[in-house]
Design an enzyme around this catalytic site. Sequence first.
Site, PDB file in Angstrom:
ATOM      1  CB  SER A   1      -8.981   4.008   4.681  1.00  0.00           C
ATOM      2  OG  SER A   1      -9.139   3.662   6.036  1.00  0.00           O
TER       3      SER A   1
ATOM      4  CE  LYS B   1      -4.219  -1.780   2.138  1.00  0.00           C
ATOM      5  NZ  LYS B   1      -5.292  -1.579   3.131  1.00  0.00           N
TER       6      LYS B   1
ATOM      7  NE  ARG C   1     -14.873  -3.273   5.958  1.00  0.00           N
ATOM      8  CZ  ARG C   1     -14.079  -2.930   4.986  1.00  0.00           C
ATOM      9  NH1 ARG C   1     -14.129  -1.712   4.512  1.00  0.00           N
ATOM     10  NH2 ARG C   1     -13.233  -3.789   4.454  1.00  0.00           N
TER      11      ARG C   1
HETATM   12  N1  COA Z   1     -14.810   0.177   9.313  1.00  0.00           N
HETATM   13  C1  COA Z   1     -14.475   0.754   8.161  1.00  0.00           C
HETATM   14  N2  COA Z   1     -13.490   0.336   7.383  1.00  0.00           N
HETATM   15  C2  COA Z   1     -12.793  -0.720   7.789  1.00  0.00           C
HETATM   16  C3  COA Z   1     -13.069  -1.386   8.978  1.00  0.00           C
HETATM   17  C4  COA Z   1     -14.125  -0.879   9.755  1.00  0.00           C
HETATM   18  N3  COA Z   1     -14.475  -1.452  10.903  1.00  0.00           N
HETATM   19  N4  COA Z   1     -12.223  -2.416   9.097  1.00  0.00           N
HETATM   20  C5  COA Z   1     -11.442  -2.402   8.026  1.00  0.00           C
HETATM   21  N5  COA Z   1     -11.770  -1.382   7.238  1.00  0.00           N
HETATM   22  C6  COA Z   1     -11.179  -1.033   5.936  1.00  0.00           C
HETATM   23  C7  COA Z   1      -9.928  -0.237   6.075  1.00  0.00           C
HETATM   24  O1  COA Z   1     -10.227   1.140   6.063  1.00  0.00           O
HETATM   25  C8  COA Z   1      -9.158  -0.668   4.875  1.00  0.00           C
HETATM   26  O2  COA Z   1      -9.571   0.095   3.779  1.00  0.00           O
HETATM   27  P1  COA Z   1      -8.581   0.347   2.553  1.00  0.00           P
HETATM   28  O3  COA Z   1      -8.167  -0.970   2.011  1.00  0.00           O
HETATM   29  O4  COA Z   1      -9.454   1.123   1.678  1.00  0.00           O
HETATM   30  O5  COA Z   1      -7.437   1.123   3.119  1.00  0.00           O
HETATM   31  C9  COA Z   1      -9.605  -2.080   4.586  1.00  0.00           C
HETATM   32  O6  COA Z   1     -10.816  -2.230   5.277  1.00  0.00           O
HETATM   33  C10 COA Z   1      -8.592  -3.090   5.011  1.00  0.00           C
HETATM   34  O7  COA Z   1      -8.522  -3.048   6.398  1.00  0.00           O
HETATM   35  P2  COA Z   1      -7.282  -3.063   7.345  1.00  0.00           P
HETATM   36  O8  COA Z   1      -7.855  -3.433   8.642  1.00  0.00           O
HETATM   37  O9  COA Z   1      -6.495  -1.809   7.322  1.00  0.00           O
HETATM   38  O10 COA Z   1      -6.497  -4.257   6.834  1.00  0.00           O
HETATM   39  P3  COA Z   1      -5.253  -4.331   5.939  1.00  0.00           P
HETATM   40  O11 COA Z   1      -5.636  -5.296   4.875  1.00  0.00           O
HETATM   41  O12 COA Z   1      -4.699  -3.038   5.517  1.00  0.00           O
HETATM   42  O13 COA Z   1      -4.232  -4.957   6.985  1.00  0.00           O
HETATM   43  C11 COA Z   1      -3.343  -6.647   8.411  1.00  0.00           C
HETATM   44  C12 COA Z   1      -4.389  -6.231   7.419  1.00  0.00           C
HETATM   45  C13 COA Z   1      -2.386  -5.538   8.753  1.00  0.00           C
HETATM   46  C14 COA Z   1      -4.044  -7.055   9.673  1.00  0.00           C
HETATM   47  C15 COA Z   1      -2.609  -7.850   7.827  1.00  0.00           C
HETATM   48  O14 COA Z   1      -2.124  -7.529   6.540  1.00  0.00           O
HETATM   49  C16 COA Z   1      -1.466  -8.296   8.688  1.00  0.00           C
HETATM   50  O15 COA Z   1      -1.681  -8.895   9.717  1.00  0.00           O
HETATM   51  N6  COA Z   1      -0.228  -7.976   8.252  1.00  0.00           N
HETATM   52  C17 COA Z   1       0.998  -8.328   8.977  1.00  0.00           C
HETATM   53  C18 COA Z   1       1.677  -9.575   8.377  1.00  0.00           C
HETATM   54  C19 COA Z   1       0.930 -10.776   8.848  1.00  0.00           C
HETATM   55  O16 COA Z   1       1.012 -11.156   9.999  1.00  0.00           O
HETATM   56  N7  COA Z   1       0.169 -11.385   7.921  1.00  0.00           N
HETATM   57  C20 COA Z   1      -0.741 -12.463   8.260  1.00  0.00           C
HETATM   58  C21 COA Z   1      -0.125 -13.801   8.296  1.00  0.00           C
HETATM   59  S1  COA Z   1       0.476 -14.347   6.753  1.00  0.00           S
END
Ligand code: COA
Length: 176
Positions: free
Chosen positions: A145, A57, A107
């Site tokens: 987001s 990202k 969601r």
């Molecule tokens: N309300 C509104 N929007 C929400 C929400 C809520 N309650 N929950 C999630 N979202 C949205 C976010 O705004 C985000 O939107 P975007 O993609 O437009 O920016 C989207 O949903 C994704 O949510 P987010 O919670 O930020 O997840 P992510 O995909 O960016 O991150 C991690 C996910 C960080 C938890 C995951 O990638 C991770 O654990 N990474 C570390 C490495 C790891 O351990 N991986 C897993 C094992 S392999």
Amino acid sequence: MAKTQSEKSLSNRDTAPTIAIYPGTFDPITNGHVDIIKRALRLFDKIVIAIAVNSQKTPLFSIEERIDLIQNCFGPNNHRIEVDTTSGLIVNYAVQKKACAIVRGLRAVSDFDYEFQLALMNRKLERKVETVFLMTGFRWIYISSSIIKDAAKHGGDVGGVVPAHVQAALKLKFNT
Ligand code: COA
């Protein structure tokens, strides 16, 4: 008589605070995230909001800006909230923080597949850490987001889906 494993974990719960990690990109934090965090605070003593550095990202807000935006939602002295960053495996981070759970918001049905995979992989990697899903409040089901950033970029009014200070930060970023 020696305590069973479940008795031991119950007695640990009496003394040790329960900590949960709420990971995400938070670019920026939205009312949907705030809703999940507030509800998670009813279940756990402390929530560590972990900004995950994701190379796939390209964030609009820097890490420092995202930390500030999150802290301003809860007050900098809120001792039940910690805002931090992490770049490795989230389960390793959870163990390091002595957390018993990872909180994720669901969601819509479309979130389920990915979240299920993530939770199963995390459990395979570390059995001590549970994933707890909270259903996002009805009003925030359709926000993300990215959608908010897109609306703000084109001068749309995002008041009501993000806190006021986040709305102001978006206006400043996009010069709208
Ligand atoms: N309300 C509104 N929007 C929400 C929400 C809520 N309650 N929950 C999630 N979202 C949205 C976010 O705004 C985000 O939107 P975007 O993609 O437009 O920016 C989207 O949903 C994704 O949510 P987010 O919670 O930020 O997840 P992510 O995909 O960016 O991150 C991690 C996910 C960080 C938890 C995951 O990638 C991770 O654990 N990474 C570390 C490495 C790891 O351990 N991986 C897993 C094992 S392999």
